[in-house]
Design a protein around this motif. Structure first.
Motif, PDB file in Angstrom:
ATOM      1  N   GLN A  20     -50.208 -17.561   6.993  1.00  0.00           N
ATOM      2  CA  GLN A  20     -51.351 -17.153   7.805  1.00  0.00           C
ATOM      3  C   GLN A  20     -51.986 -18.338   8.529  1.00  0.00           C
ATOM      4  O   GLN A  20     -52.685 -18.154   9.529  1.00  0.00           O
ATOM      5  CB  GLN A  20     -52.403 -16.461   6.916  1.00  0.00           C
ATOM      6  N   GLU A  21     -51.769 -19.558   8.014  1.00  0.00           N
ATOM      7  CA  GLU A  21     -52.358 -20.740   8.643  1.00  0.00           C
ATOM      8  C   GLU A  21     -51.522 -21.275   9.800  1.00  0.00           C
ATOM      9  O   GLU A  21     -52.011 -22.024  10.651  1.00  0.00           O
ATOM     10  CB  GLU A  21     -52.519 -21.853   7.598  1.00  0.00           C
ATOM     11  N   LEU A  22     -50.246 -20.927   9.835  1.00  0.00           N
ATOM     12  CA  LEU A  22     -49.338 -21.499  10.818  1.00  0.00           C
ATOM     13  C   LEU A  22     -49.690 -21.183  12.280  1.00  0.00           C
ATOM     14  O   LEU A  22     -49.586 -22.073  13.138  1.00  0.00           O
ATOM     15  CB  LEU A  22     -47.901 -21.044  10.531  1.00  0.00           C
ATOM     16  N   PRO A  23     -50.107 -19.953  12.608  1.00  0.00           N
ATOM     17  CA  PRO A  23     -50.413 -19.689  14.022  1.00  0.00           C
ATOM     18  C   PRO A  23     -51.438 -20.659  14.606  1.00  0.00           C
ATOM     19  O   PRO A  23     -51.275 -21.158  15.715  1.00  0.00           O
ATOM     20  CB  PRO A  23     -50.925 -18.246  14.002  1.00  0.00           C
ATOM     21  N   ALA A  24     -52.492 -20.937  13.841  1.00  0.00           N
ATOM     22  CA  ALA A  24     -53.521 -21.855  14.338  1.00  0.00           C
ATOM     23  C   ALA A  24     -52.988 -23.278  14.430  1.00  0.00           C
ATOM     24  O   ALA A  24     -53.267 -24.006  15.392  1.00  0.00           O
ATOM     25  CB  ALA A  24     -54.740 -21.806  13.416  1.00  0.00           C
ATOM     26  N   LEU A  25     -52.215 -23.696  13.434  1.00  0.00           N
ATOM     27  CA  LEU A  25     -51.673 -25.058  13.446  1.00  0.00           C
ATOM     28  C   LEU A  25     -50.692 -25.275  14.603  1.00  0.00           C
ATOM     29  O   LEU A  25     -50.639 -26.370  15.176  1.00  0.00           O
ATOM     30  CB  LEU A  25     -50.969 -25.349  12.113  1.00  0.00           C
ATOM     31  N   ALA A  55     -50.583 -23.323  17.385  1.00  0.00           N
ATOM     32  CA  ALA A  55     -51.111 -22.763  18.628  1.00  0.00           C
ATOM     33  C   ALA A  55     -50.169 -21.677  19.170  1.00  0.00           C
ATOM     34  O   ALA A  55     -49.837 -21.642  20.358  1.00  0.00           O
ATOM     35  CB  ALA A  55     -51.334 -23.849  19.677  1.00  0.00           C
ATOM     36  N   LEU A  56     -49.741 -20.782  18.240  1.00  0.00           N
ATOM     37  CA  LEU A  56     -48.825 -19.714  18.610  1.00  0.00           C
ATOM     38  C   LEU A  56     -49.359 -18.380  18.124  1.00  0.00           C
ATOM     39  O   LEU A  56     -50.210 -18.316  17.203  1.00  0.00           O
ATOM     40  CB  LEU A  56     -47.443 -19.958  17.997  1.00  0.00           C
ATOM     41  N   HIS A  57     -48.849 -17.284  18.678  1.00  0.00           N
ATOM     42  CA  HIS A  57     -49.230 -15.952  18.241  1.00  0.00           C
ATOM     43  C   HIS A  57     -48.618 -15.689  16.867  1.00  0.00           C
ATOM     44  O   HIS A  57     -47.509 -16.130  16.567  1.00  0.00           O
ATOM     45  CB  HIS A  57     -48.747 -14.912  19.250  1.00  0.00           C
ATOM     46  N   SER A  58     -49.338 -14.959  16.038  1.00  0.00           N
ATOM     47  CA  SER A  58     -48.884 -14.712  14.670  1.00  0.00           C
ATOM     48  C   SER A  58     -47.530 -13.994  14.627  1.00  0.00           C
ATOM     49  O   SER A  58     -46.691 -14.281  13.771  1.00  0.00           O
ATOM     50  CB  SER A  58     -49.932 -13.891  13.902  1.00  0.00           C
ATOM     51  N   THR A  59     -47.294 -13.067  15.561  1.00  0.00           N
ATOM     52  CA  THR A  59     -46.012 -12.354  15.586  1.00  0.00           C
ATOM     53  C   THR A  59     -44.865 -13.322  15.858  1.00  0.00           C
ATOM     54  O   THR A  59     -43.806 -13.253  15.229  1.00  0.00           O
ATOM     55  CB  THR A  59     -46.026 -11.250  16.656  1.00  0.00           C
ATOM     56  N   THR A  75     -40.907 -25.718  17.025  1.00  0.00           N
ATOM     57  CA  THR A  75     -42.320 -26.059  16.891  1.00  0.00           C
ATOM     58  C   THR A  75     -42.815 -25.799  15.475  1.00  0.00           C
ATOM     59  O   THR A  75     -43.501 -26.631  14.861  1.00  0.00           O
ATOM     60  CB  THR A  75     -43.157 -25.248  17.899  1.00  0.00           C
ATOM     61  N   VAL A  76     -42.485 -24.625  14.933  1.00  0.00           N
ATOM     62  CA  VAL A  76     -42.947 -24.250  13.591  1.00  0.00           C
ATOM     63  C   VAL A  76     -42.346 -25.184  12.538  1.00  0.00           C
ATOM     64  O   VAL A  76     -43.047 -25.660  11.632  1.00  0.00           O
ATOM     65  CB  VAL A  76     -42.590 -22.775  13.291  1.00  0.00           C
ATOM     66  N   TYR A  77     -41.041 -25.467  12.646  1.00  0.00           N
ATOM     67  CA  TYR A  77     -40.396 -26.334  11.656  1.00  0.00           C
ATOM     68  C   TYR A  77     -40.979 -27.740  11.704  1.00  0.00           C
ATOM     69  O   TYR A  77     -41.235 -28.361  10.652  1.00  0.00           O
ATOM     70  CB  TYR A  77     -38.889 -26.381  11.886  1.00  0.00           C
ATOM     71  N   ALA A  78     -41.201 -28.268  12.897  1.00  0.00           N
ATOM     72  CA  ALA A  78     -41.779 -29.606  13.016  1.00  0.00           C
ATOM     73  C   ALA A  78     -43.159 -29.662  12.379  1.00  0.00           C
ATOM     74  O   ALA A  78     -43.508 -30.654  11.711  1.00  0.00           O
ATOM     75  CB  ALA A  78     -41.857 -30.010  14.492  1.00  0.00           C
ATOM     76  N   GLU A  79     -43.948 -28.618  12.553  1.00  0.00           N
ATOM     77  CA  GLU A  79     -45.283 -28.590  11.946  1.00  0.00           C
ATOM     78  C   GLU A  79     -45.190 -28.493  10.435  1.00  0.00           C
ATOM     79  O   GLU A  79     -45.950 -29.149   9.699  1.00  0.00           O
ATOM     80  CB  GLU A  79     -46.075 -27.401  12.512  1.00  0.00           C
ATOM     81  N   LEU A  80     -44.242 -27.698   9.925  1.00  0.00           N
ATOM     82  CA  LEU A  80     -44.072 -27.568   8.475  1.00  0.00           C
ATOM     83  C   LEU A  80     -43.599 -28.889   7.875  1.00  0.00           C
ATOM     84  O   LEU A  80     -43.981 -29.235   6.744  1.00  0.00           O
ATOM     85  CB  LEU A  80     -43.075 -26.453   8.159  1.00  0.00           C
TER      86      LEU A  80
END
Length: 331
Positions: free
Chosen positions: A27-32, A34-38, A13-18
């Motif tokens: 710091q912007e990734l959790p909101a983008l 929709a995941l917990h910051s940890t 999910t994170v890689y696809a968004e990046l």
């Protein structure tokens, strides 16, 4: 999507968004996403270790995606190398396993599988099939759902199954067989089978070790390449050649129509009138009446005589019914 490359769901999910963003602050990734910051921080570390992202060392900690066609290809090649190494290791372990089993069996090409492992073994040997699976099917059953066969048929593996008459006559038997036939199985009927058996690529067979195996107490025997395996394959081919197709696809002289051919095939298979009626969607009385009509046309008084007459006058013939598949050795 990328789990096959060793990525977790969160990393994917994170890689696809990046990839879509190109670059952004961690710091912007959790909101983008929709995941917990940890979870995002753990995913970014994992992606960085895999070479799929880079993280700047400045105070804002920007994360940038590596090009998928470059970094992804490197990761794919790495996974392929790991899988190849695993396959080699499994091959060595398999050699050790067979050597140990054969030593325990005093050198025989047979190894015993206990009751509790039979279901797993049946699934495993079917999934290793590359071209063809041969089966003798008769009750009792470990399971009425052979999902391995459905998946292998879809993958292009050929299945040929000879069904014992009891497999057809049991409640729901015809429906079960029709599911496999609809999926691509080639099926034939036999009045009775001597044993249950599965043969994969003519290289490995599994059959009951004692009465009731492959569905009852007694475990099973795995048979490796040997004269015994050759004999089992030959047994299958002979009973296959003598079997009647489940699907009525025969041809007959002009005096018989397609419905007559279908009924004659079912009568010759030895099924009861009740089972034939269920197969044709008619009542038992209709089966009796139509069978009597066939006997009258043949000028005989019994179904045994009808079978003899049908054979002598080529009332039903099957294209390739007694042919061996190409590459089948002669006895």
């Amino acid at each position: 999507m990328l789990e096959a490359l060793g990525l977790t769901d969160v990393e994917t999910t994170v890689y696809a968004e990046l990839v879509r963003q190109g670059s952004c602050g961690i710091q912007e990734l959790p909101a983008l996403c929709a995941l917990h910051s940890t979870d995002v921080e753990i995913a970014v570390r994992g992606l960085a270790e895999k070479g799929l992202v880079t993280v700047s060392a400045d105070s804002r900690a920007h994360v940038t995606a590596a090009p998928p066609d470059i970094a992804g290809e490197v990761l794919l090649l790495r996974r392929m190398q790991e899988l190849h190494s695993a396959r080699v290791a499994i091959g060595r372990l398999a050699d050790d396993y067979r050597r140990s089993a054969r030593e325990q069996a005093e050198g025989l090409p047979v190894e015993f599988t206990p009751d509790e492992a039979v279901r797993q073994r049946l699934d495993q040997i079917q999934r290793r099939a590359r071209s063809e699976v041969l089966m003798f099917d008769k009750p009792p059953y470990l399971s009425l759902n052979n999902s391995s066969e459905i998946e292998q048929l879809a993958a292009g593996v050929r299945y040929r199954t000879v069904y014992d008459r009891r497999a057809v006559e049991r409640p729901g038997g015809l429906d079960r067989i029709q599911r496999y036939v609809a999926a691509g199985e080639q099926a034939r009927l036999a009045p009775s089978l001597p044993i249950k058996m599965v043969v994969v690529d003519r290289e490995l067979a599994i059959l009951p070790a004692l009465d009731g195996g492959l569905g009852g107490p007694g475990g099973s025997a795995l048979v490796h390449p040997s004269p015994l395996l050759d004999a089992l394959v030959e047994l299958f081919e002979r009973l296959w050649a003598d079997g009647l197709p489940v699907e009525a696809s025969g041809t007959a002289p002009g005096e018989l129509d397609a419905a007559d051919v279908q009924l004659l095939i079912l009568l010759l298979s030895g099924l009861t009138d009740e089972v034939i009626g269920r197969r044709l969607g008619v009542g038992r009385r209709t089966v009796l009446r139509r069978a009597r009509s066939l006997m009258d046309r043949a000028g005989v008084d019994s179904r045994m005589q009808l079978g003899w007459y049908a054979a002598r006058h080529d009332w039903v013939t099957f294209d390739g019914a007694h042919d061996r598949p190409s590459g089948t050795p002669d006895a």
